[in-house]
Design a protein around this motif. Structure first.
Motif, PDB file in Angstrom:
ATOM      1  N   PRO A  14      -1.344 -14.216  -0.488  1.00 23.63           N
ATOM      2  CA  PRO A  14      -2.302 -13.921  -1.554  1.00 23.63           C
ATOM      3  C   PRO A  14      -3.614 -13.309  -1.074  1.00 23.63           C
ATOM      4  N   ASP A  15      -3.960 -13.524   0.205  1.00 25.43           N
ATOM      5  CA  ASP A  15      -5.219 -12.964   0.713  1.00 25.43           C
ATOM      6  C   ASP A  15      -5.002 -11.725   1.568  1.00 25.43           C
ATOM      7  N   PHE A  16      -3.779 -11.190   1.566  1.00 26.10           N
ATOM      8  CA  PHE A  16      -3.451 -10.056   2.434  1.00 26.10           C
ATOM      9  C   PHE A  16      -4.336  -8.851   2.154  1.00 26.10           C
ATOM     10  N   TRP A  17      -4.316  -8.338   0.924  1.00 26.89           N
ATOM     11  CA  TRP A  17      -5.067  -7.114   0.612  1.00 26.89           C
ATOM     12  C   TRP A  17      -6.571  -7.323   0.711  1.00 26.89           C
ATOM     13  N   LYS A  18      -7.021  -8.504   0.395  1.00 34.22           N
ATOM     14  CA  LYS A  18      -8.454  -8.805   0.495  1.00 34.22           C
ATOM     15  C   LYS A  18      -8.955  -8.621   1.924  1.00 34.22           C
ATOM     16  N   ASN A  19      -8.086  -8.893   2.897  1.00 31.74           N
ATOM     17  CA  ASN A  19      -8.490  -8.846   4.304  1.00 31.74           C
ATOM     18  C   ASN A  19      -8.161  -7.547   5.024  1.00 31.74           C
ATOM     19  N   VAL A  20      -7.187  -6.752   4.514  1.00 31.08           N
ATOM     20  CA  VAL A  20      -6.790  -5.567   5.275  1.00 31.08           C
ATOM     21  C   VAL A  20      -7.081  -4.228   4.594  1.00 31.08           C
ATOM     22  N   LYS A  21      -7.103  -4.199   3.273  1.00 31.99           N
ATOM     23  CA  LYS A  21      -7.389  -2.962   2.525  1.00 31.99           C
ATOM     24  C   LYS A  21      -6.586  -1.767   3.060  1.00 31.99           C
ATOM     25  N   GLU A  22      -7.255  -0.696   3.465  1.00 34.84           N
ATOM     26  CA  GLU A  22      -6.580   0.536   3.881  1.00 34.84           C
ATOM     27  C   GLU A  22      -5.652   0.328   5.081  1.00 34.84           C
ATOM     28  N   ALA A  23      -5.940  -0.680   5.888  1.00 37.04           N
ATOM     29  CA  ALA A  23      -5.116  -0.934   7.076  1.00 37.04           C
ATOM     30  C   ALA A  23      -3.697  -1.368   6.707  1.00 37.04           C
ATOM     31  N   THR A  26       6.358 -20.445 -12.897  1.00 40.54           N
ATOM     32  CA  THR A  26       5.349 -21.512 -12.878  1.00 40.54           C
ATOM     33  C   THR A  26       4.201 -21.150 -11.949  1.00 40.54           C
ATOM     34  N   TYR A  27       4.546 -20.672 -10.747  1.00 40.14           N
ATOM     35  CA  TYR A  27       3.500 -20.289  -9.793  1.00 40.14           C
ATOM     36  C   TYR A  27       2.643 -19.154 -10.345  1.00 40.14           C
ATOM     37  N   GLN A  28       3.294 -18.140 -10.909  1.00 41.30           N
ATOM     38  CA  GLN A  28       2.551 -16.982 -11.418  1.00 41.30           C
ATOM     39  C   GLN A  28       1.605 -17.389 -12.554  1.00 41.30           C
ATOM     40  N   LYS A  29       2.048 -18.313 -13.372  1.00 40.70           N
ATOM     41  CA  LYS A  29       1.209 -18.790 -14.472  1.00 40.70           C
ATOM     42  C   LYS A  29      -0.001 -19.548 -13.939  1.00 40.70           C
ATOM     43  N   GLN A  30       0.210 -20.337 -12.895  1.00 44.84           N
ATOM     44  CA  GLN A  30      -0.876 -21.144 -12.336  1.00 44.84           C
ATOM     45  C   GLN A  30      -1.835 -20.321 -11.475  1.00 44.84           C
ATOM     46  N   ALA A  31      -1.270 -19.468 -10.626  1.00 42.09           N
ATOM     47  CA  ALA A  31      -2.087 -18.750  -9.642  1.00 42.09           C
ATOM     48  C   ALA A  31      -2.533 -17.370 -10.105  1.00 42.09           C
ATOM     49  N   LYS A  32      -1.933 -16.883 -11.188  1.00 38.36           N
ATOM     50  CA  LYS A  32      -2.254 -15.545 -11.705  1.00 38.36           C
ATOM     51  C   LYS A  32      -1.948 -14.450 -10.687  1.00 38.36           C
ATOM     52  N   THR A  76       2.751   1.126  -0.092  1.00 36.95           N
ATOM     53  CA  THR A  76       2.333   2.531  -0.186  1.00 36.95           C
ATOM     54  C   THR A  76       0.976   2.732  -0.842  1.00 36.95           C
ATOM     55  N   GLU A  77       0.406   1.658  -1.416  1.00 36.17           N
ATOM     56  CA  GLU A  77      -0.916   1.753  -2.047  1.00 36.17           C
ATOM     57  C   GLU A  77      -1.721   0.497  -1.750  1.00 36.17           C
ATOM     58  N   VAL A  78      -3.028   0.648  -1.655  1.00 35.06           N
ATOM     59  CA  VAL A  78      -3.911  -0.504  -1.457  1.00 35.06           C
ATOM     60  C   VAL A  78      -3.835  -1.402  -2.698  1.00 35.06           C
ATOM     61  N   ASP A  79      -3.847  -2.715  -2.472  1.00 40.49           N
ATOM     62  CA  ASP A  79      -3.769  -3.725  -3.535  1.00 40.49           C
ATOM     63  C   ASP A  79      -2.448  -3.701  -4.291  1.00 40.49           C
ATOM     64  N   GLN A  80      -1.421  -3.161  -3.675  1.00 40.83           N
ATOM     65  CA  GLN A  80      -0.118  -3.052  -4.318  1.00 40.83           C
ATOM     66  C   GLN A  80       0.574  -4.419  -4.391  1.00 40.83           C
ATOM     67  N   PRO A  81       0.976  -4.869  -5.582  1.00 38.78           N
ATOM     68  CA  PRO A  81       1.728  -6.118  -5.674  1.00 38.78           C
ATOM     69  C   PRO A  81       3.114  -5.938  -5.076  1.00 38.78           C
ATOM     70  N   LEU A  82       3.706  -7.034  -4.657  1.00 38.52           N
ATOM     71  CA  LEU A  82       5.014  -6.985  -4.013  1.00 38.52           C
ATOM     72  C   LEU A  82       6.049  -6.293  -4.894  1.00 38.52           C
ATOM     73  N   SER A  83       5.986  -6.533  -6.181  1.00 37.65           N
ATOM     74  CA  SER A  83       6.964  -5.959  -7.105  1.00 37.65           C
ATOM     75  C   SER A  83       6.903  -4.438  -7.165  1.00 37.65           C
ATOM     76  N   LYS A  84       5.786  -3.850  -6.723  1.00 33.92           N
ATOM     77  CA  LYS A  84       5.626  -2.390  -6.777  1.00 33.92           C
ATOM     78  C   LYS A  84       5.874  -1.718  -5.425  1.00 33.92           C
ATOM     79  N   THR A  85       6.165  -2.504  -4.394  1.00 34.19           N
ATOM     80  CA  THR A  85       6.432  -1.914  -3.082  1.00 34.19           C
ATOM     81  C   THR A  85       7.795  -1.214  -3.097  1.00 34.19           C
ATOM     82  N   THR A  86       7.987  -0.321  -2.131  1.00 35.26           N
ATOM     83  CA  THR A  86       9.251   0.418  -2.046  1.00 35.26           C
ATOM     84  C   THR A  86      10.269  -0.382  -1.246  1.00 35.26           C
ATOM     85  N   LEU A  87      11.357  -0.757  -1.890  1.00 32.46           N
ATOM     86  CA  LEU A  87      12.403  -1.516  -1.213  1.00 32.46           C
ATOM     87  C   LEU A  87      13.230  -0.548  -0.367  1.00 32.46           C
TER      88      LEU A  87
END
Length: 402
Positions: free
Chosen positions: A260-269, A295-301, A373-384
């Motif tokens: 959950p803190d991945f993009w917050k800490n790495v951004k363009e990297a 359940t997790y998504q509802k709690q953690a947003k 492929t994009e900064v702040d990209q959620p896992l569901s939008k990554t290229t499999l």
């Protein structure tokens, strides 16, 4: 039909009420809740544990008794882990210990579990040494170094790169995986030059290790480090123009991309990073797994990551073994775990009894490969790039322009 549904609902309420009035079944969870351990991992494990424990208790508990979770902070330090396991077993009288998510800590904790002959379910410790000990008390429904290193070597071979440098944390997990990767590359890609560099997991500046790569960058850099050190390394590789770049791929083998803190800490990297993963929203999952995710998504947003599911399975596995054994006796639980076919939040599996790194391990644990492929990209939008059990689709990969 309405009467039947009403009766079922009343029965569930009665069972839950009876369970909550009985002595609890106590499970111990040892995690890192403070530095230098991976606190982000510890938090994810706790979240997964809490979700499944509530689900179990809402359905009447275990053998008509409520499930109680007792936590201990091991700080990611082996000695603290040993003390945590000792306290949970000898003072808190837990029926089993779980939660372990850093290999050096697991290796210390399983010695205690083995001495007391208490079941230990390894949530996320990848080192093959945890399995190779051959302790009958230790069960491994999570990933293992040989599985990762083999998968990574196959990916590197498919990329047809000529040179690879891996940065590994100086722990049993990091150095163990780096060495294994080298062994697998000798078979999968013998033409590829490979070396690894061990870095202090508590380090704050890895520039001295990164700078030599500026003049002669490899075709691919591999990360085998956990946060926060992994984030520091990524940022310094990016700041020095080493990776990701038009010349050099960056490949994460530590499973950090969905934290959950991945993009917050790495951004363009983090953009263009290639990742080994144990969870992707496009992976098939049982209904229970989808319920845990919702359940997790509802709690953690935010979207769940692999540790949520691994932690949930760890606790559910213990609960199911108790039900199978109809007892909270340690020997009975261990016997049940050894022989049962388990269906959890990630699918169906049983434990291998083959000695070595697959001992009491979920051998064919599914994995995927994907690219950010994009900064702040959620896992569901990554290229499999590689679905579970499918070949790698190299043509889907993209590199930065420079």
């Amino acid at each position: 039909m309405k009467l039947l549904r009403l009766a079922a609902a009343v029965s569930a309420v009665v069972l839950a009420s009876a369970a909550h009035g009985a002595d609890p079944v106590v499970i111990g969870v040892s995690i890192a809740q403070s530095p230098p351990g991976s606190v982000v991992q510890g938090t994810q494990v706790k979240d997964g544990v809490e979700i499944i424990a509530k689900m179990i208790n809402d359905k009447g508990g275990v053998l008509g008794r409520p499930l109680k979770i007792v936590y201990e902070d091991n700080q990611g330090i082996p000695e603290k882990g040993r003390a945590a396991a000792e306290k949970l077993i000898s003072r808190d009288k837990v029926v089993a210990v779980t939660g372990g998510h850093q290999s050096s800590v697991c290796l210390a904790e399983i010695e205690v579990a083995h001495r007391y002959k208490v079941p230990y379910v390894n949530t996320n410790c990848w080192s093959d040494d945890v399995r190779a000990k051959g302790y009958p008390e230790v069960f491994n429904p999570a990933n293992y170094n040989t599985r990762v290193s083999s998968a990574m070597a196959d990916t590197i071979a498919a990329l047809k790169v000529k040179s690879v440098v891996a940065f590994a944390e100086n722990t049993d997990y990091g150095i163990g995986q780096a060495k294994l990767l080298g062994e697998f590359l000798k078979k999968a890609a013998p033409q590829t030059q490979y070396k690894y560099v061990a870095l202090d997991r508590a380090g704050k500046d890895f520039t001295p290790a990164v700078l030599p790569l500026r003049g002669s960058p490899p075709d691919l850099v591999v990360n085998i480090m956990l946060p926060p050190a992994a984030y520091i390394l990524m940022n310094q590789l990016y700041e020095q123009g080493v990776a990701p770049s038009a010349k050099t791929w960056f490949y994460d083998g530590a499973g950090i991309a969905d934290y959950p803190d991945f993009w917050k800490n790495v951004k363009e990297a983090g953009k263009y990073m290639l990742a080994f993963g144990l969870y992707h929203p496009q992976m098939p999952m049982p209904q229970l797994g989808m319920d845990v995710a919702a359940t997790y998504q509802k709690q953690a947003k935010t979207e769940p990551n692999r540790l949520i599911f691994q932690a949930a399975d760890s606790v559910l596995l213990i609960a199911r073994a108790i039900e199978e054994a109809k007892s909270t006796d340690s020997a009975a639980i261990i016997k049940a775990l050894q022989g049962m076919q388990f269906e959890g939040v990630r699918g169906k599996f049983g434990f291998s009894q083959q000695p070595g790194y697959t001992y009491q391990q979920w051998v064919d644990i599914p994995y995927v490969t994907y690219q950010l492929t994009e900064v702040d990209q959620p896992l569901s939008k990554t290229t499999l790039i590689q679905a579970s059990g499918q070949p790698l689709q190299v043509d889907k990969l993209v590199k930065p322009a420079k």
